[in-house]
Design an enzyme around this catalytic site. Structure first.
Site, PDB file in Angstrom:
ATOM      1  N   LYS A 177       4.723 -18.079  -9.359  1.00 33.22           N
ATOM      2  CA  LYS A 177       5.917 -17.578  -8.697  1.00 33.22           C
ATOM      3  C   LYS A 177       7.147 -17.907  -9.529  1.00 33.22           C
ATOM      4  O   LYS A 177       7.239 -18.985 -10.128  1.00 33.22           O
ATOM      5  CB  LYS A 177       6.024 -18.203  -7.300  1.00 33.22           C
TER       6      LYS A 177
ATOM      7  N   SER B  24       9.066 -15.392   0.565  1.00 31.78           N
ATOM      8  CA  SER B  24       9.572 -15.063  -0.760  1.00 31.78           C
ATOM      9  C   SER B  24       8.492 -15.002  -1.840  1.00 31.78           C
ATOM     10  O   SER B  24       8.773 -14.590  -2.978  1.00 31.78           O
ATOM     11  CB  SER B  24      10.641 -16.081  -1.182  1.00 31.78           C
TER      12      SER B  24
ATOM     13  N   SER C 110       7.390 -18.878   3.474  1.00 32.64           N
ATOM     14  CA  SER C 110       7.335 -18.040   2.275  1.00 32.64           C
ATOM     15  C   SER C 110       5.984 -17.970   1.587  1.00 32.64           C
ATOM     16  O   SER C 110       5.797 -17.144   0.698  1.00 32.64           O
ATOM     17  CB  SER C 110       8.395 -18.494   1.262  1.00 32.64           C
TER      18      SER C 110
END
Length: 452
Positions: free
Chosen positions: A81, A155, A179
């Protein structure tokens, strides 16, 4: 199983195939790179792909495999990520690069590399990782492999999309208010929001709300990455053993009360409760007696966390306007109020520890409706965006305030063909128990894959 099938089988199956010589690390990496090149233009899961570095890492992993070395991810392509530093690359956090390329890997990326996993690239995130959807003015929209008109969530949306599409067998995520769990549920994946402190952070995220965790198509895939991220060697084994019968609380209440939920998603949660009962567990409806208290504690830490995150940036004017607006509100939170919110966590933990004397785990819904459509919040302001997302995600932030672990479990699809997920939380450092339950559930109810 040919290499194309292996790509969608997940990280654990890939590690097994690499270990027994069914496939080589260079061949698996080339297949992953080719699939990304062919299909990520429409998904937009990666901000950047490290083609040459991945090939070099795969060749090195194969040398280690040939020498007889074995790790949970040796030779397995994984994604990172875009909130974790990768040496030589910027950490974009969803916007224009604010800082120079990283001089070294973050602690977690260093562990992933040391394990021999092949770091494929950085995955897309919303601006400063703020939202449960992954769309930015800088990088555009990341789309859900199940339906390109919908978000994979956020996210950790790019990571979830990359795993669900079969580009990689596992990916890192972070979770400051859902997230990891939201994208896992939106994309039919397993994800783990870890106990605060289990996995090392570059720095404290959002006043202690944010932690790092894995996403994978199967429990063993998330567990294999968690073994590496946490520097342990027990989570894959946990997924392979059925847990003893447990007492599980089915909780419908959030700090905002009982929110409206789409009927088929509520029915799916009840079905999961019945399926867990059929597996030998005692599931009864019961709510932790926390009331509204977690809500102000979360909001204060979130707001101050966002302001603290952006205040040190050299170009705050490059941030999206709604990000700047939230940071402005966060700067108005006094230090004494922040101290109260941090200290009050102990009271919540005391209540939950009492609750966990009567129950082993807590079953809750995931999102209350379908994943948002692409463009739903394009150019929306902070108030409109916060208001629009809050009623969809009220079951997630409690666990960040507590710092306790949660596993996201995919449990089917809705009438529109979009995944439905639930979450199961437990006391701190109960990841092995949660993954054991996830493994038992997955054997009885194998997860579905996107029809692509």
């Amino acid at each position: 199983m040919d290499v194309d099938q292996l790509l969608t089988a997940g990280a654990h199956a890939q590690a097994t195939a690499l270990a027994d010589g069914s496939v080589t690390a260079p061949a698996l990496t080339e297949a992953a790179l080719a699939k990304i090149a062919a299909h990520d233009r429409e998904l937009n899961s990666f901000r950047v792909v490290y083609t040459d570095a991945a090939r070099a890492a795969a060749a090195d992993a194969q040398r280690r495999l040939d020498a007889g070395e074995r790790t949970p991810l040796l030779g397995v392509p994984v994604a990172i990520k875009d909130d974790q530093d990768v040496e030589g690359d910027i950490t974009g956090m969803g916007g224009r690069p604010q800082l120079p390329p990283a001089a070294q890997d973050s602690p977690v990326v260093a562990r992933v590399r040391a394990s021999g996993a092949v770091v494929i690239g950085h995955t897309n995130v919303p601006d400063r990782c703020l939202w449960p959807f992954t769309e930015t003015l800088t990088h555009g929209a990341t789309r859900n492999p199940w339906n390109l008109n919908h978000t994979p969530g956020g996210s950790s949306g790019g990571s979830a999309a990359a795993v669900a599409a079969g580009f990689v067998g596992a990916a890192t995520g972070s979770d400051g208010g859902g997230s990891v769990r939201i994208p896992a549920g939106n994309c039919g994946l397993y994800g783990v929001k870890t106990t605060r402190g289990l996995v090392p952070m570059q720095e404290e995220g959002w006043q202690g709300l944010s932690v790092l965790g894995p996403l994978g198509p199967n429990p063993a895939d998330a567990a294999a990455l968690l073994d590496v991220m946490a520097g342990e060697n027990r989570y894959v084994a946990a997924t392979e053993i059925d847990p003893q019968p447990m007492r599980i609380a089915l909780s419908w209440t959030t700090p905002l009360g009982r929110p409206y939920m789409v009927a088929e998603r509520k029915a799916a949660v009840r079905r999961v409760a019945d399926e867990l009962r059929a597996l030998g567990h005692d599931v009864v409806e019961a709510d932790p007696p926390l009331g509204i208290r977690p809500l102000p504690q979360f909001l204060i830490r979130y707001l101050r966390g966002v302001s603290g995150d952006v205040d040190g940036l050299p170009h705050p004017e490059w941030l999206e306007s709604r990000t700047r607006a939230i940071a402005r509100v966060g700067r108005q939170v006094p230090d004494r109020v922040l101290r109260w919110a941090r200290d009050a966590e102990l009271d919540l933990r005391a209540i939950m520890d009492g609750f966990f004397k009567d129950f082993d785990l807590v079953l809750q819904p995931g999102i209350t409706g379908a994943p948002f459509r692409i463009g739903r919040f394009h150019n929306a302001g902070a108030v409109h965006t916060l208001g629009g997302v809050t009623l969809s995600i009220p079951y997630f932030p409690l666990w960040n305030t507590l710092g306790y672990p949660v596993v996201a479990i995919p449990v089917g699809v809705d009438r529109a063909g979009l995944p439905i997920g639930v979450q199961v939380g437990g006391p701190e450092f109960s990841e092995a128990t949660l993954l054991s339950l996830a493994g038992q559930y997955a054997r009885a109810h194998p997860p579905q894959r996107p029809p692509r």
